[in-house]
Design a protein around this motif. Sequence first.
Motif, mmCIF file in Angstrom:
data_model
loop_
_atom_site.group_PDB
_atom_site.id
_atom_site.type_symbol
_atom_site.label_atom_id
_atom_site.label_comp_id
_atom_site.label_asym_id
_atom_site.label_seq_id
_atom_site.Cartn_x
_atom_site.Cartn_y
_atom_site.Cartn_z
ATOM 1 N N ASP A 60 -77.967 -62.802 84.045
ATOM 2 C CA ASP A 60 -77.972 -62.098 82.770
ATOM 3 C C ASP A 60 -78.286 -63.052 81.628
ATOM 4 N N LEU A 61 -79.007 -62.536 80.655
ATOM 5 C CA LEU A 61 -79.388 -63.289 79.461
ATOM 6 C C LEU A 61 -79.087 -62.423 78.257
ATOM 7 N N SER A 62 -78.506 -63.027 77.254
ATOM 8 C CA SER A 62 -78.279 -62.352 75.984
ATOM 9 C C SER A 62 -79.176 -63.032 74.953
ATOM 10 N N ALA A 63 -79.912 -62.227 74.188
ATOM 11 C CA ALA A 63 -80.869 -62.793 73.234
ATOM 12 C C ALA A 63 -80.881 -62.002 71.944
ATOM 13 N N SER A 64 -81.093 -62.714 70.851
ATOM 14 C CA SER A 64 -81.377 -62.093 69.560
ATOM 15 C C SER A 64 -82.479 -62.917 68.908
ATOM 16 N N ALA A 65 -83.288 -62.258 68.081
ATOM 17 C CA ALA A 65 -84.421 -62.956 67.473
ATOM 18 C C ALA A 65 -84.851 -62.242 66.202
ATOM 19 N N SER A 66 -85.494 -63.001 65.329
ATOM 20 C CA SER A 66 -86.138 -62.404 64.162
ATOM 21 C C SER A 66 -87.403 -63.205 63.857
ATOM 22 N N ALA A 67 -88.408 -62.499 63.382
ATOM 23 C CA ALA A 67 -89.700 -63.107 63.066
ATOM 24 C C ALA A 67 -90.332 -62.306 61.938
ATOM 25 N N SER A 68 -91.322 -62.914 61.302
ATOM 26 C CA SER A 68 -92.038 -62.177 60.260
ATOM 27 C C SER A 68 -93.495 -62.603 60.247
ATOM 28 N N THR A 69 -94.317 -61.707 59.727
ATOM 29 C CA THR A 69 -95.723 -62.016 59.514
ATOM 30 C C THR A 69 -96.137 -61.397 58.186
ATOM 31 N N SER A 70 -96.877 -62.171 57.406
ATOM 32 C CA SER A 70 -97.331 -61.663 56.108
ATOM 33 C C SER A 70 -98.705 -61.011 56.215
ATOM 34 N N VAL A 71 -99.304 -61.052 57.417
ATOM 35 C CA VAL A 71 -100.593 -60.409 57.654
ATOM 36 C C VAL A 71 -100.492 -59.569 58.919
ATOM 37 N N GLU A 72 -101.332 -58.553 59.029
ATOM 38 C CA GLU A 72 -101.376 -57.767 60.248
ATOM 39 C C GLU A 72 -102.014 -58.606 61.351
ATOM 40 N N LEU A 73 -101.408 -58.581 62.543
ATOM 41 C CA LEU A 73 -101.934 -59.315 63.690
ATOM 42 C C LEU A 73 -102.691 -58.331 64.573
ATOM 43 N N VAL A 74 -104.034 -58.472 64.580
ATOM 44 C CA VAL A 74 -104.903 -57.545 65.311
ATOM 45 C C VAL A 74 -105.830 -58.334 66.236
ATOM 46 N N ALA A 75 -106.305 -57.645 67.265
ATOM 47 C CA ALA A 75 -107.224 -58.263 68.220
ATOM 48 C C ALA A 75 -108.547 -58.596 67.535
ATOM 49 N N PRO A 76 -109.195 -59.640 67.951
ATOM 50 C CA PRO A 76 -108.755 -60.608 68.942
ATOM 51 C C PRO A 76 -107.866 -61.681 68.304
ATOM 52 N N LEU A 77 -106.875 -62.124 69.075
ATOM 53 C CA LEU A 77 -105.948 -63.174 68.638
ATOM 54 C C LEU A 77 -106.019 -64.327 69.639
ATOM 55 N N PRO A 78 -106.903 -65.288 69.422
ATOM 56 C CA PRO A 78 -106.977 -66.420 70.343
ATOM 57 C C PRO A 78 -105.636 -67.156 70.419
ATOM 58 N N LEU A 79 -105.276 -67.559 71.632
ATOM 59 C CA LEU A 79 -104.018 -68.258 71.870
ATOM 60 C C LEU A 79 -104.304 -69.526 72.660
ATOM 61 N N ASN A 80 -103.889 -70.651 72.118
ATOM 62 C CA ASN A 80 -103.998 -71.932 72.815
ATOM 63 C C ASN A 80 -102.605 -72.349 73.258
ATOM 64 N N VAL A 81 -102.428 -72.543 74.558
ATOM 65 C CA VAL A 81 -101.148 -72.941 75.124
ATOM 66 C C VAL A 81 -101.290 -74.334 75.716
ATOM 67 N N THR A 82 -100.350 -75.207 75.390
ATOM 68 C CA THR A 82 -100.294 -76.540 75.978
ATOM 69 C C THR A 82 -98.942 -76.678 76.653
ATOM 70 N N ILE A 83 -98.963 -77.047 77.935
ATOM 71 C CA ILE A 83 -97.726 -77.284 78.681
ATOM 72 C C ILE A 83 -97.761 -78.722 79.182
ATOM 73 N N GLU A 84 -96.655 -79.419 78.936
ATOM 74 C CA GLU A 84 -96.515 -80.785 79.415
ATOM 75 C C GLU A 84 -95.255 -80.889 80.264
ATOM 76 N N LYS A 85 -95.325 -81.727 81.291
ATOM 77 C CA LYS A 85 -94.182 -81.991 82.151
ATOM 78 C C LYS A 85 -93.883 -83.482 82.087
ATOM 79 N N GLU A 86 -92.598 -83.804 82.037
ATOM 80 C CA GLU A 86 -92.200 -85.205 82.025
ATOM 81 C C GLU A 86 -92.255 -85.744 83.452
ATOM 82 N N VAL A 87 -93.052 -86.808 83.636
ATOM 83 C CA VAL A 87 -93.204 -87.447 84.939
ATOM 84 C C VAL A 87 -92.985 -88.940 84.748
ATOM 85 N N ALA A 88 -91.953 -89.459 85.380
ATOM 86 C CA ALA A 88 -91.629 -90.892 85.306
ATOM 87 C C ALA A 88 -91.557 -91.388 83.861
ATOM 88 N N GLY A 89 -90.986 -90.574 82.983
ATOM 89 C CA GLY A 89 -90.793 -90.978 81.593
ATOM 90 C C GLY A 89 -91.984 -90.734 80.682
#
Length: 190
Positions: A60-89
């Motif tokens: 089980d997970l309990s979550a609460s959140a709040s966010a805001s945007t001052s502009v409408e978010l419409v398609a297309p919305l490019p998303l760049n994701v970077t994931i890093e893993k710690e390996v040997a420091g």
Amino acid sequence: MKSLLLLMIVMTGAQSEQERRRLKNAKILDFVWKNCGGPDDPAVMKTLDLSPDPISIPGDLSASASASTSVELVAPLPLNVTIEKEVAGFWVKIPCVEDLGSCHYPDACDLLNQLVPPGQDCPEPLHSYGLPCRCPFKAGSYSLPQSDFYLPNMDLPYWLTNGNYRLQGALGSQDKELACLKVALSIHSD
């Protein structure tokens, strides 16, 4: 909310059966987040509280959140994701493999449509609170009161289990950054 959605998108990418590892009896520890965009980014996460710590999968997970945007978010919305893993420091960037890892997605709205197909109601508790789960997101404030979720076992690629991770997601439109969020966490599984 957006960081949870981003984490779900990353965790549900396509992968072959032999490359999957059932994540059972796992713990997510040391979950922290922060906005990483500029001061004039129109979309920001204001609060995100998760409990318990550590988060158990399944569990089980309990979550609460709040966010805001001052502009409408419409398609297309490019998303760049970077994931890093710690390996040997050292922090090592995980490459994009079969749309999972450090990837560029031409439209985050398409990703949301894959999670909740158009024509379907948004999942609970978003539906009950009148929160959108797909584009467009109108300008304004969004708030998810304390809500309970169940996290099932998850299939993850073998290279994305056990370790310390940093994830950054930058959302844009017309070559302008709209939002940026950083998440750090540790995953420990049996």
